[in-house]
Write an enzyme that holds these catalytic residues in place. Structure first.
Site, PDB file in Angstrom:
ATOM      1  N   ASP A 272      60.390   5.140  21.880  1.00 33.53           N
ATOM      2  CA  ASP A 272      58.953   5.017  21.652  1.00 33.53           C
ATOM      3  C   ASP A 272      58.261   6.215  22.288  1.00 33.53           C
ATOM      4  OD1 ASP A 272      56.729   2.841  20.895  1.00 33.53           O
ATOM      5  OD2 ASP A 272      56.115   3.855  22.742  1.00 33.53           O
TER       6      ASP A 272
ATOM      7  N   ASN B  49      46.277  10.206  19.125  1.00 35.52           N
ATOM      8  CA  ASN B  49      45.411   9.834  18.010  1.00 35.52           C
ATOM      9  C   ASN B  49      43.944   9.805  18.430  1.00 35.52           C
ATOM     10  OD1 ASN B  49      47.323   9.545  15.957  1.00 35.52           O
ATOM     11  ND2 ASN B  49      47.826   7.456  16.562  1.00 35.52           N
TER      12      ASN B  49
ATOM     13  N   HIS C  48      44.060  11.428  13.968  1.00 37.15           N
ATOM     14  CA  HIS C  48      45.256  10.855  13.340  1.00 37.15           C
ATOM     15  C   HIS C  48      46.071  11.901  12.573  1.00 37.15           C
ATOM     16  CE1 HIS C  48      44.654   6.594  14.250  1.00 37.15           C
ATOM     17  NE2 HIS C  48      43.362   6.846  14.171  1.00 37.15           N
TER      18      HIS C  48
ATOM     19  N   ASP D 257      49.982  12.260  12.959  1.00 36.70           N
ATOM     20  CA  ASP D 257      50.959  12.282  11.862  1.00 36.70           C
ATOM     21  C   ASP D 257      51.853  13.507  11.958  1.00 36.70           C
ATOM     22  OD1 ASP D 257      49.859   9.952  10.942  1.00 36.70           O
ATOM     23  OD2 ASP D 257      48.741  10.869   9.287  1.00 36.70           O
TER      24      ASP D 257
ATOM     25  N   GLU E 261      54.870   4.417  16.366  1.00 40.63           N
ATOM     26  CA  GLU E 261      55.457   5.599  17.003  1.00 40.63           C
ATOM     27  C   GLU E 261      56.859   5.307  17.522  1.00 40.63           C
ATOM     28  OE1 GLU E 261      52.712   3.676  20.134  1.00 40.63           O
ATOM     29  OE2 GLU E 261      52.808   3.905  17.961  1.00 40.63           O
TER      30      GLU E 261
END
Length: 318
Positions: free
Chosen positions: A199, A207, A212, A216, A242
């Site tokens: 993670d 973010n 965002h 990405d 994530e």
């Protein structure tokens, strides 16, 4: 891709050889026909320049006109053109969607069937076989094209259903299916496998602070790195958000922990930190997920950017 190029080249070689055989058995005796052959040669060259994807749209009509011409020139041996009509119908199937492919194939095939009648050729044997074969060949060819189209649609949706659109990695469902297959191999006596969950640390802040789109981009970058740095035979997938998962076939906990540590160091060098949880399959996939997840959260609790291994029956907790 090399196979496609080879088959494409073989197709053109076959076309040239077919024309050569035709000219061998029915040589040109009227020199006034030479400009027509030159025109056909230019059409074929034009099709060749279009490449494999676009060539069929030019070639289907060039070949249709050429077969019609050769059927007319061959006199009572007009039926020889019928040997090449399947190539014409296949080109139509590749060039157009099904309704238009049917129209193009039926147009040229119909002309091939009608030509002997219009030209007053001998319509005894083998005209019946010749005429009947054309609609059957067209129907079978287009049926094959339809199956090919349906298979392509099924394959597309299957890939969409099992692939993360953002990263291009297998999604959670694909990973679960792979884990089930691997578990079945273990039940048949193969070595146990390991699961690594990772993670990204503090990803929400990326973010929130950078947007965002940047989040990405980070996910795609991490996915590319993981895919490029696991071993051959390992499977990397996006578990969700994530979180990523790595299936390591025939791997003991120590080997899985070492691999996870190398990946952690590599990601840190890229400016991305992650916490890892490692667990070995012990006969229950549900327990495997739980133990890997618990190890992951222990890594988080210990300060993040580290690898934690689930304890095994004979192994003290790390």
């Amino acid at each position: 891709m090399d196979l496609v190029r080879s088959l494409y080249g073989l197709t053109w070689l076959g076309l040239l050889l077919g024309i050569g055989v035709q000219l061998h058995y029915w040589p040109i005796r009227d020199l006034r026909l030479l400009p027509l052959y030159l025109a056909f040669a230019l059409l074929f060259l034009l099709a060749l320049r279009q490449g494999p994807k676009r060539a069929p749209r030019v070639l289907v009509h060039a070949l249709g006109a050429y077969l019609l011409f050769e059927a007319w020139r061959s006199g009572e041996a007009y039926w020889g053109a019928g040997f090449w009509s399947p190539a014409l119908y296949l080109l139509a199937a590749f060039a157009y969607p099904l309704p238009w492919a049917l129209g193009a194939g039926a147009f040229w095939g119909g002309l091939l069937v009608l030509l002997p009648l219009l030209a007053g050729r001998d319509t005894g044997f083998p005209y019946g076989h010749y005429a009947l074969s054309q609609p059957i060949l067209l129907a079978l060819t287009l049926l094959l094209a339809r199956f090919r189209e349906l298979y392509g649609q099924v394959r597309f949706w299957r890939e969409q259903a099992l692939t993360c659109p953002l990263t291009g990695l297998p999604n959670r469902r694909a990973l679960e299916m792979a884990l089930e297959r691997e578990a079945a191999r273990v039940e048949r006596g193969e070595r146990p496998f390991a699961l690594v969950l990772l993670d990204l640390d503090d990803f929400k802040r990326v973010n929130d602070e950078r947007g965002h789109q940047e989040g990405d981009r980070v996910l795609r970058r991490v996915a590319g790195y993981l895919k490029a740095h696991v071993r051959q035979g390992d499977l990397v997938g996006r578990w969700g958000g994530e979180e990523f998962a790595i299936l390591l076939p025939a791997t003991d906990p120590l080997g899985a922990e070492r691999l996870a540590e190398r990946l952690r160091e590599g990601l840190a060098a890229l400016g991305v930190t992650a916490s890892f949880g490692v667990a070995l399959y012990r006969g229950d996939l549900g327990e495997l997920f739980l133990r890997a997840d618990q190890a992951l959260y222990r890594a988080k609790a210990l300060g993040k950017n580290r690898v934690a291994r689930a304890s095994e029956p004979d192994t003290p907790p790390p």
